[in-house]
Design an enzyme around this catalytic site. Structure first.
Site, PDB file in Angstrom:
ATOM      1  N   LYS A  65       1.078  -1.050  -0.040  1.00  0.00           N
ATOM      2  CA  LYS A  65       0.120   0.363   0.487  1.00  0.00           C
ATOM      3  C   LYS A  65       0.993   0.806  -0.192  1.00  0.00           C
ATOM      4  O   LYS A  65       0.310   2.049  -0.663  1.00  0.00           O
ATOM      5  CB  LYS A  65      -0.802  -0.031   1.252  1.00  0.00           C
ATOM      6  N   ARG A 142     -10.179   1.411   9.312  1.00  0.00           N
ATOM      7  CA  ARG A 142      -9.475   0.020   9.068  1.00  0.00           C
ATOM      8  C   ARG A 142     -10.939  -0.397   9.649  1.00  0.00           C
ATOM      9  O   ARG A 142     -10.895  -1.826   9.740  1.00  0.00           O
ATOM     10  CB  ARG A 142      -8.762  -0.318  10.586  1.00  0.00           C
ATOM     11  N   ARG A 176      11.224  -9.526   4.280  1.00  0.00           N
ATOM     12  CA  ARG A 176      11.452  -8.247   4.499  1.00  0.00           C
ATOM     13  C   ARG A 176      12.605  -7.669   5.706  1.00  0.00           C
ATOM     14  O   ARG A 176      12.982  -8.146   6.340  1.00  0.00           O
ATOM     15  CB  ARG A 176      10.427  -7.297   5.010  1.00  0.00           C
ATOM     16  N   ARG A 220      12.385  -7.613  11.248  1.00  0.00           N
ATOM     17  CA  ARG A 220      11.336  -7.306  12.543  1.00  0.00           C
ATOM     18  C   ARG A 220      11.010  -7.949  13.079  1.00  0.00           C
ATOM     19  O   ARG A 220      11.001  -9.813  12.243  1.00  0.00           O
ATOM     20  CB  ARG A 220      10.391  -6.741  11.192  1.00  0.00           C
ATOM     21  N   ARG A 231      -1.900 -12.600  11.538  1.00  0.00           N
ATOM     22  CA  ARG A 231      -2.333 -11.049  10.830  1.00  0.00           C
ATOM     23  C   ARG A 231      -3.032 -11.190   9.960  1.00  0.00           C
ATOM     24  O   ARG A 231      -3.610 -10.019   9.722  1.00  0.00           O
ATOM     25  CB  ARG A 231      -1.014 -10.229  11.163  1.00  0.00           C
TER      26      ARG A 231
END
Length: 285
Positions: A65, A142, A176, A220, A231
């Site tokens: 996004k 959200r 990531r 992370r 998630r």
């Protein structure tokens, strides 16, 4: 591009507290209308050549996004606004909410809708005073509650819902990396997903760091397969009512990413009828 004169609806800031207290309509009415409108696609053509760019970008965590919203922000000359950035900016300032926010964040609590909308309204007001002509909201709203309040605060022209097959999305999230020195994000995953169950094959090249960042990459703590899948599950559960909310309004455009940026960016511009903007910008550059 015609200037927008409706970033904020009249008296929106003063009515936020009231809006937060109002009863939230159930999703039953929304869902009942979805079947008749599910296959309708918003009309993005504008014969007069004047378009509004007050847009929202939705999509699962890690779908991209921020990447595509940022690119469109540059192309269209409108700000890219992420609520997480607004919170971080307020925390680093000496603003009236900074101390309250610091306490909330330090205790690991969620920032309330009221604070988020106060920050968002303040940002939109500041943009209006500077002559900004629109915005792209990144990953917000959200929930149905947030979507309803946002509708009373400002006008939303278009909601772009980015989608990516789950196996690719998980692999992308697990790849990531962040540079511990400069803070920039990269992705070491080289994705080559095979065609299966009617889903087309897909390839994504890694986004590798420059040499001075290569030895400083960190992962992370929450980018584990178990956490990423959970998630995504939670997001799907909460996002469907929001998608239906905008689908009923005729504002939702669902866009399946066909691959990485080189493959997806031209297709996204085509879906948004923005090829001319890209051509004109390239010509000027």
């Amino acid at each position: 591009m015609a200037a927008l004169t409706r970033l904020l609806k009249p008296s929106s800031s003063s009515s936020i507290s009231f809006l937060l207290k109002r009863s939230v309509s159930t999703t039953t009415a929304v869902v009942s209308e979805v079947e008749s409108q599910h296959h309708q696609r918003p009309n993005f053509s504008d014969p007069k050549g004047s378009r509004s760019f007050q847009w929202v970008f939705l999509g699962c965590p890690g779908v991209g996004k921020g990447t595509y919203a940022s690119r469109l922000s540059t192309l269209l000359g409108v700000p890219h606004i992420a609520t997480g950035d607004l919170v971080r900016e307020e925390l680093s300032s000496s603003g009236p909410l900074s101390r309250q926010l610091a306490e909330i964040v330090n205790q690991g609590k969620l920032v309330s809708d009221e604070i988020i909308f106060n920050l968002l309204s303040k940002r939109l007001e500041a943009g209006e005073s500077k002559g900004e002509s629109g915005f792209i909201l990144d990953g917000f709203p959200r929930t149905i509650r947030q979507a309803e309040i946002l509708d009373d605060v400002t006008e939303i022209d278009l909601v772009v819902n980015l989608k990516l097959r789950e196996d690719v999305l998980v692999e992308k999230c697990l790849g990531r990396r962040i540079c511990s020195q400069c803070g920039k994000g990269f992705n070491v995953a080289s994705i080559n997903a095979k065609e299966e169950n009617g889903r087309p094959a897909m390839s994504m090249a890694p986004l590798l760091p420059p040499s001075h960042c290569a030895t400083k990459l960190i992962t992370r703590a929450d980018d584990t397969e178990q956490v990423v899948k959970e998630r995504l599950r939670v997001y799907q559960e909460k996002s469907q009512p929001v998608e239906d909310f905008y689908r009923v309004q005729g504002k939702l455009m669902e866009f399946d990413l066909p691959g990485g940026i080189p493959e997806s960016w031209p297709k996204l511009l085509e879906a948004l009828n923005l090829e001319d903007y890209e051509v004109k910008r390239s010509a000027v550059a």
